[in-house]
Design an enzyme around this catalytic site. Structure first.
Site, short mmCIF file in Angstrom:
data_model
loop_
_atom_site.label_atom_id
_atom_site.label_comp_id
_atom_site.label_asym_id
_atom_site.label_seq_id
_atom_site.Cartn_x
_atom_site.Cartn_y
_atom_site.Cartn_z
N ILE A 121 -5.00 12.35 67.67
CA ILE A 121 -5.89 11.02 68.21
C ILE A 121 -7.27 11.25 67.66
O ILE A 121 -8.08 12.35 67.65
CB ILE A 121 -6.29 11.06 69.76
CG1 ILE A 121 -4.94 10.81 70.43
CG2 ILE A 121 -7.10 9.85 70.05
CD1 ILE A 121 -4.80 11.23 71.91
N ASN B 48 -11.03 9.55 67.21
CA ASN B 48 -12.03 8.80 67.97
C ASN B 48 -13.28 8.78 67.12
O ASN B 48 -14.15 9.92 67.32
CB ASN B 48 -12.35 9.26 69.48
CG ASN B 48 -12.94 8.12 70.25
OD1 ASN B 48 -13.54 8.55 71.27
ND2 ASN B 48 -13.13 7.06 69.88
N CYS C 273 -6.81 16.11 68.89
CA CYS C 273 -7.78 15.07 68.68
C CYS C 273 -8.72 15.58 67.70
O CYS C 273 -9.12 16.61 67.78
CB CYS C 273 -8.27 14.57 70.19
SG CYS C 273 -9.03 15.63 71.06
N LYS C 274 -9.51 14.54 67.24
CA LYS C 274 -10.72 14.59 66.54
C LYS C 274 -11.79 13.73 67.21
O LYS C 274 -11.44 12.47 67.13
CB LYS C 274 -10.50 14.19 65.09
CG LYS C 274 -11.82 14.49 64.47
CD LYS C 274 -11.85 13.99 62.87
CE LYS C 274 -13.15 14.07 62.27
NZ LYS C 274 -13.20 13.50 60.94
N MET C 275 -12.91 14.38 67.86
CA MET C 275 -13.98 13.50 68.21
C MET C 275 -15.04 13.54 67.39
O MET C 275 -15.73 14.66 67.08
CB MET C 275 -14.23 14.03 69.77
CG MET C 275 -13.42 14.21 70.65
SD MET C 275 -14.05 14.76 72.26
CE MET C 275 -12.49 15.00 73.24
#
Length: 344
Positions: free
Chosen positions: A170, A172, A199-201
């Site tokens: 994911i 974001n 995920c990568k924020m």
């Protein structure tokens, strides 16, 4: 497009082979580089500058040889939205071949999927899987911004993950998705999906990084949390994050890799902690340059520090270079980074 490339690309309605639970592998911990896409010098004979595959491969191999644990090709920094389908396929397959030829077999590659349509997201993933990427870094669908709720984000990613030929993460990045924020509760839910492996924020909410990285309901050996900002590396890795996907590492890979290596070791001795703090200070200061100038700054930095690429910047509307004298204004910061890089 060459006939060979046409044969490799799937049809517009491919029959996808989905990974099974036993074949799904999560990306490694460490520093990944969201590499810029290099272009040849602009020509009056073409609509826009052509991709520079030779430099792309050269830069990727350089990063692999200098401690970087994986690449993100065609992410936001890689301007995937400015490339054609054929160019995206050629870039990934060429980098994969170049890495293999240099002895980096199975080197980790994530590929960015920056599209809102489920059908097109799956088309990109199918292409990238055939081109040699192992994971898809799938941007949250943010065209409609605040009109999108968390339940629909969960459903969108579930449909993509259910049908993707490779595991996905994911992605974001509120700055390019009308300020959509994926909440910790949504990550907790999606982390249970066997084909969603991380995920990568790319935002400054460190609390979200920490919450997701420490969530007891998430299998952290399977679901990996990465920040898009190197200035967060030490703090978030200490609290369980897997690493960073960071543009500064495109110029100074050994320094960022050294910081990661020390930050993930336990226990941390006082002498090591002191070095972590010194490097993190230098990195965080240098990240101010990345934050201000983005893709154009990263490309100019790679050119000035490593001698790769050109000063042309990206494709329109990002084509261009830093204002005259701007690089020199950062000399105190870049000199500190150069000294650290040379010392590794």
């Amino acid at each position: 497009m060459s006939e060979t490339l046409k044969k490799k690309l799937p049809s517009s309605d491919p029959k996808m082979t989905k990974p099974t639970r036993d074949t799904i592998i999560s990306p490694p911990t460490g520093v990944f580089v969201p590499v810029p896409t290099f272009f040849q010098p602009a020509s009056n004979n073409t609509l826009q500058a052509k991709i520079d595959v030779e430099t792309q491969v050269k830069h990727s191999v350089y990063l692999a040889r200098n401690g970087i644990r994986g690449l993100v090709l065609l992410g936001s920094t890689g301007e995937a939205i400015h490339l054609s389908r054929e160019e995206r396929f050629e870039l990934i397959s060429s980098v994969r071949k170049g890495l293999n030829d240099a002895g980096f077999l199975d080197y980790p590659i994530m590929a960015g999927v920056l599209i809102n349509s489920v059908d097109e997201a799956l088309e990109w993933l199918q292409d990238f899987s055939r081109a040699g990427a192992q994971w898809g870094l799938v941007l949250a669908p943010g065209y409609f911004g605040l009109a999108v709720n968390q339940e629909n984000i969960k459903d969108w990613y579930t449909v993509v993950a259910d049908n993707s030929p490779m595991p996905i993460l994911i992605y974001n990045y509120p700055g390019v998705t009308n300020q959509i924020i994926v909440t910790p509760e949504t990550y907790t839910h999606l982390a249970q999906h066997p084909n969603i492996v991380g995920c990568k924020m790319s935002h400054g909410n460190v609390s979200y990084h920490v919450q997701v990285s420490l969530d007891p309901e998430i299998d952290h050996d399977k679901f990996r949390v990465y920040s898009g900002f190197g200035q967060q590396l030490g703090p978030i890795v200490f609290f369980g994050a897997a690493g960073v996907i960071d543009g500064l590492a495109a110029m100074y890979p050994r320094t960022l890799s050294r910081l990661m290596d020390m930050a993930e070791k336990r226990p941390i001795e006082p002498k090591t902690l002191k070095e972590i703090q010194a490097i993190q200070f230098a990195v965080s200061r240098a990240e101010e340059f990345i934050g201000k100038w983005g893709i154009v700054g990263i490309k100019e930095g790679v050119y000035r520090v490593l001698g790769m690429g050109t000063l042309e910047g990206g494709r329109l509307p990002l084509r261009g270079k830093l204002p005259e004298g701007e690089w020199d204004k950062w000399e105190a910061i870049t000199s500190r980074m150069k000294a650290l890089e040379d010392a590794q």
